[in-house]
Design an enzyme around this catalytic site. Structure first.
Site, short mmCIF file in Angstrom:
data_model
loop_
_atom_site.label_atom_id
_atom_site.label_comp_id
_atom_site.label_asym_id
_atom_site.label_seq_id
_atom_site.Cartn_x
_atom_site.Cartn_y
_atom_site.Cartn_z
N HIS A 1 -13.96 2.16 -8.25
CA HIS A 1 -12.91 1.09 -8.82
C HIS A 1 -11.66 2.01 -9.22
O HIS A 1 -12.02 3.30 -9.91
CB HIS A 1 -13.17 0.10 -9.54
CG HIS A 1 -13.83 -1.27 -9.07
ND1 HIS A 1 -14.75 -1.88 -9.76
CD2 HIS A 1 -13.80 -1.63 -7.86
CE1 HIS A 1 -15.10 -2.98 -8.85
NE2 HIS A 1 -14.25 -2.74 -7.71
N ASP B 1 -9.92 2.29 -12.11
CA ASP B 1 -9.80 2.39 -13.18
C ASP B 1 -10.83 3.40 -13.70
O ASP B 1 -10.92 4.10 -14.73
CB ASP B 1 -10.11 1.17 -14.39
CG ASP B 1 -11.34 0.46 -14.08
OD1 ASP B 1 -11.88 0.54 -12.87
OD2 ASP B 1 -11.86 0.03 -14.95
#
EC number: 3.1.26.11
Length: 321
Positions: free
Chosen positions: A65, A67
């Site tokens: 992901h 982030d």
């Protein structure tokens, strides 16, 4: 050994928290820094610390992901500009190599150092003279891993006072005794080095988890850890939301820490909605289940000391001659 938190937020950057990145500083142990996840602007966060990118030799990505990943190409490029020429290895799920190679190719970036990749699978992914790293799958929307970093035991200490009390002269013989050898003194005495060395100092254990719901594999990763770094995206009253979005609550993390006999729990991956009184409640609620809990902030540095040995343990570790 220290942990320095470069980003402690969840999902997207906030004013007070950048997205996830954690530095495990092993400067005394091996003159290296290992990164766990590299969220967007991690290299900017590093500028506010004493960390030197050339010291970063290993990067462990928990999952893909953004982030936890989007800061990786920029950091790799800057490491070249800042004098990094030592090899660097990236450990992560399948796909991390494609992401990095594509970003470097499209931007025509040339690195000044060898870059290698290890596709993580459950099990031991690193084992050398000083550390073992074990990975296991967690339970997230995409493949996500937790890492258990185990330091090898430190050799015992030579009991110089005991040697002197037994009238064993200093010199090269001490090195042989420290190595556990048997030696014969000039007066005919045979001395066993093992009788003059304390027991080995057990190494420390650090567990760093990616995003996850509660799942069985976490227990083995966290068991007896000196420090457990666990996400806390949701608070105690949001267990249904946590399960729906494949995350954990602060209470779930705290109960796990208690059950796994963890020494210290560090909560990270904090949603931007937790500020002011809400962050205070997040801490208090977690501490009600596991007292030695801390909600970390960006740039917090956590020292990881050796476990203190009791007087009985210290005495029993000294072998009688």
């Amino acid at each position: 050994m220290e942990l320095e938190f470069l980003g402690t937020g969840a999902g997207s950057p906030a004013k007070q928290r950048n997205v996830t990145s954690i530095a495990l500083k092993l400067l005394a142990e091996r003159n290296e820094v290992w990164l766990f996840d590299v969220g967007e602007a991690t290299q900017h966060q590093i500028l506010q610390t004493t960390i030197r990118p050339r010291k970063i030799t290993k990067i462990f990505i928990t999952h893909l992901h953004g982030d936890h990943l989007f800061g990786l190409p920029g950091l790799l490029s800057s490491r070249s500009f800042q004098g990094g020429d030592e090899p660097l290895t990236i450990y992560g799920p399948e796909g991390v190599q494609d992401f990095v190679r594509t970003a470097l190719r499209v931007s025509e970036t040339r690195l000044s150092y060898p870059l290698s990749f290890v596709t993580v699978q459950p099990g031991t992914i690193l084992d050398d003279q000083t550390f073992t790293v074990v990975a296991d799958l967690l339970d997230h929307r995409i493949k996500s891993y937790g890492y258990r970093i185990v330091e090898k035991p430190h050799p015992g200490v030579l009991l110089v006072d005991k040697l002197q009390a037994d009238h064993i002269p200093a010199g090269p013989i001490y090195a042989k005794l420290k190595a556990g050898e048997k030696v014969i003194l000039s007066d005919g005495r045979q001395i066993d080095g093992h009788n003059y060395i304390t027991e080995a100092q057990p190494g420390r254990i650090v567990t760093i988890l990616g995003d996850t719901r509660q799942t069985a594999s976490i227990m083995a990763l966290a068991q007896d850890a000196d420090v457990l770094v666990h996400e806390s995206t949701f608070g105690k009253n949001e267990a249904k939301l946590a399960k729906q979005y494949y995350h954990s609550t602060n209470i779930q993390a705290a109960k796990l820490a208690q059950k796994a006999n963890v020494q210290q729990l560090l909560l990270t991956h904090i949603s931007a909605r937790y500020v002011g009184r809400k962050i205070y409640e997040l801490i208090q609620d977690a501490q009600s289940a596991f007292a030695n809990t801390r909600v970390v902030s960006d740039f917090d540095i956590i020292d990881i000391p050796f476990k203190k040995r009791t007087a009985h343990e210290k005495i029993s570790s000294i072998k009688e001659s």
